[in-house]
Design an enzyme around this catalytic site. Structure first.
Site, PDB file in Angstrom:
ATOM      1  N   LYS A   1       0.814  -1.217   0.000  1.00 49.88           N
ATOM      2  CA  LYS A   1       0.000   0.000   0.000  1.00 49.88           C
ATOM      3  C   LYS A   1       0.850   1.271   0.000  1.00 49.88           C
ATOM      4  CE  LYS A   1      -4.397  -1.828   1.599  1.00 49.88           C
ATOM      5  NZ  LYS A   1      -5.398  -1.947   2.652  1.00 49.88           N
TER       6      LYS A   1
ATOM      7  N   ARG B   1      -3.578 -10.268   4.772  1.00 46.43           N
ATOM      8  CA  ARG B   1      -4.019 -10.226   3.379  1.00 46.43           C
ATOM      9  C   ARG B   1      -2.868  -9.659   2.539  1.00 46.43           C
ATOM     10  NH1 ARG B   1      -6.360  -6.672  -0.232  1.00 46.43           N
ATOM     11  NH2 ARG B   1      -7.936  -7.592  -1.583  1.00 46.43           N
TER      12      ARG B   1
HETATM   13  C1  9MG Z   1     -10.241  -5.708  -0.130  1.00 44.93           C
HETATM   14  N1  9MG Z   1      -9.244  -5.074   0.709  1.00 44.93           N
HETATM   15  C2  9MG Z   1      -8.300  -4.168   0.314  1.00 44.93           C
HETATM   16  N2  9MG Z   1      -7.564  -3.783   1.361  1.00 44.93           N
HETATM   17  C3  9MG Z   1      -8.055  -4.451   2.432  1.00 44.93           C
HETATM   18  C4  9MG Z   1      -7.741  -4.473   3.796  1.00 44.93           C
HETATM   19  O1  9MG Z   1      -6.787  -3.704   4.295  1.00 44.93           O
HETATM   20  N3  9MG Z   1      -8.451  -5.274   4.612  1.00 44.93           N
HETATM   21  C5  9MG Z   1      -9.462  -6.046   4.121  1.00 44.93           C
HETATM   22  N4  9MG Z   1     -10.141  -6.826   4.998  1.00 44.93           N
HETATM   23  N5  9MG Z   1      -9.816  -6.067   2.838  1.00 44.93           N
HETATM   24  C6  9MG Z   1      -9.122  -5.271   2.020  1.00 44.93           C
END
Ligand code: 9MG
Length: 277
Positions: A222, A256
């Site tokens: 990010k 994730r």
């Molecule tokens: C779909 N998505 C994109 N960034 C995310 C994040 O930080 N957390 C979760 N749960 N989904 C995300």
């Protein structure tokens, strides 16, 4: 051990687990368009499973800053064939990254095991749809919507506001019939937050953990990683791993990520060191 059941599989959430990102959008944040054909999506899924992912998170609506909304029909067309094909071919947990009630319902019917909603079931009908699936839900904090979320990034106390929001969504879920044992919380790194807000949330992950819910962290590649290190999106792996390691140490167990194998290895070492076994 603390188990949670995701459709046809149960996971021990005292261990770390990696959720591999599978964006099936033409304009996704850092891997845009790569997996917009079914074959590409399945090839990438197989690789992430072999690399050790516990979940494959399938998303058909881009959540990058400034992203345009997608129609329900388009989202269904993108997501459902992929969910169905993954469940037909692989023994894995499909998480569905959606805020759309009909996508939740249909994905559950096709075998999805987790609903991952960046809008924390705020969309009309989402609480009811999620409750009817009986699936666990990841509730994420976001200020605004993807198209507006970086417009207003001021908080009196980001920790207090994010915590209060997530607890209010837990209460809304319980009122809709979703048991709190089915909920995972996520502070929403990068969703309507400045760099200092994101750093504060990451440095205080332990406070979220004390609320008693499994925690999911999503910060892979990010902007905040790029802002700290001054590197483009394809050079953010080490920064992503460092930040994820910092949250593992504070109790986060679900991660994730785009880069599955480096995280599986890193988290296994962290887990074994913590257990001394
Ligand atoms: C779909 N998505 C994109 N960034 C995310 C994040 O930080 N957390 C979760 N749960 N989904 C995300």
């Amino acid at each position: 051990m603390s188990f949670m059941t995701f459709g046809d599989k149960s996971l021990d959430l005292s261990r770390p687990h990696v959720m591999g990102i599978l964006n099936v959008t033409p304009d996704s944040f850092s891997d845009g368009g790569s997996y917009s054909s079914l074959d590409d999506a399945l090839t990438q899924t197989e690789k992430m499973i072999l690399d050790g992912a516990s979940f494959i998170d399938v998303g058909g609506e881009s959540t990058r800053p400034g992203a345009k909304p997608v129609t329900i029909e388009e989202e269904m067309n993108r997501v459902l064939p992929v969910v169905e094909a993954i469940k037909a071919r692989f023994d894995t947990i499909v998480s569905v990254d959606t805020s759309t009630p009909s996508v939740m319902t249909e994905s559950a019917r096709l075998g999805a095991g987790l609903l991952n909603d960046v809008r924390a079931l705020e969309r009309e009908g989402a609480l009811q749809a999620a409750a009817q699936t009986g699936l666990p839900v990841c509730l994420m904090h976001m200020r605004g919507s993807p198209s507006t979320m970086q417009d207003d990034v001021s908080y009196d106390s980001v920790m207090e506001e994010v915590t209060a929001y997530l607890m209010a969504r837990v209460a809304a879920c319980e009122a809709a019939g979703i048991d709190r044992s089915q909920l995972i919380l996520d502070p929403g790194i990068g969703f309507g937050k400045s760099l200092p807000h994101n750093l504060t949330l990451l440095n205080h992950t332990a406070e979220f953990k004390r609320k008693g819910f499994p925690l999911l962290i999503g910060l892979s590649r990010k902007t905040m990683i790029g802002d700290v290190l001054g590197v483009p999106v394809d050079e953010r792996l080490y920064g992503t791993m460092g930040a994820n390691a910092a949250t593992y140490s504070q109790g986060a167990r679900l991660f994730r990520v785009h880069d599955v194998k480096p995280h599986v290895d890193m988290l296994e070492l962290m887990y074994r060191i913590e257990r001394e076994v």
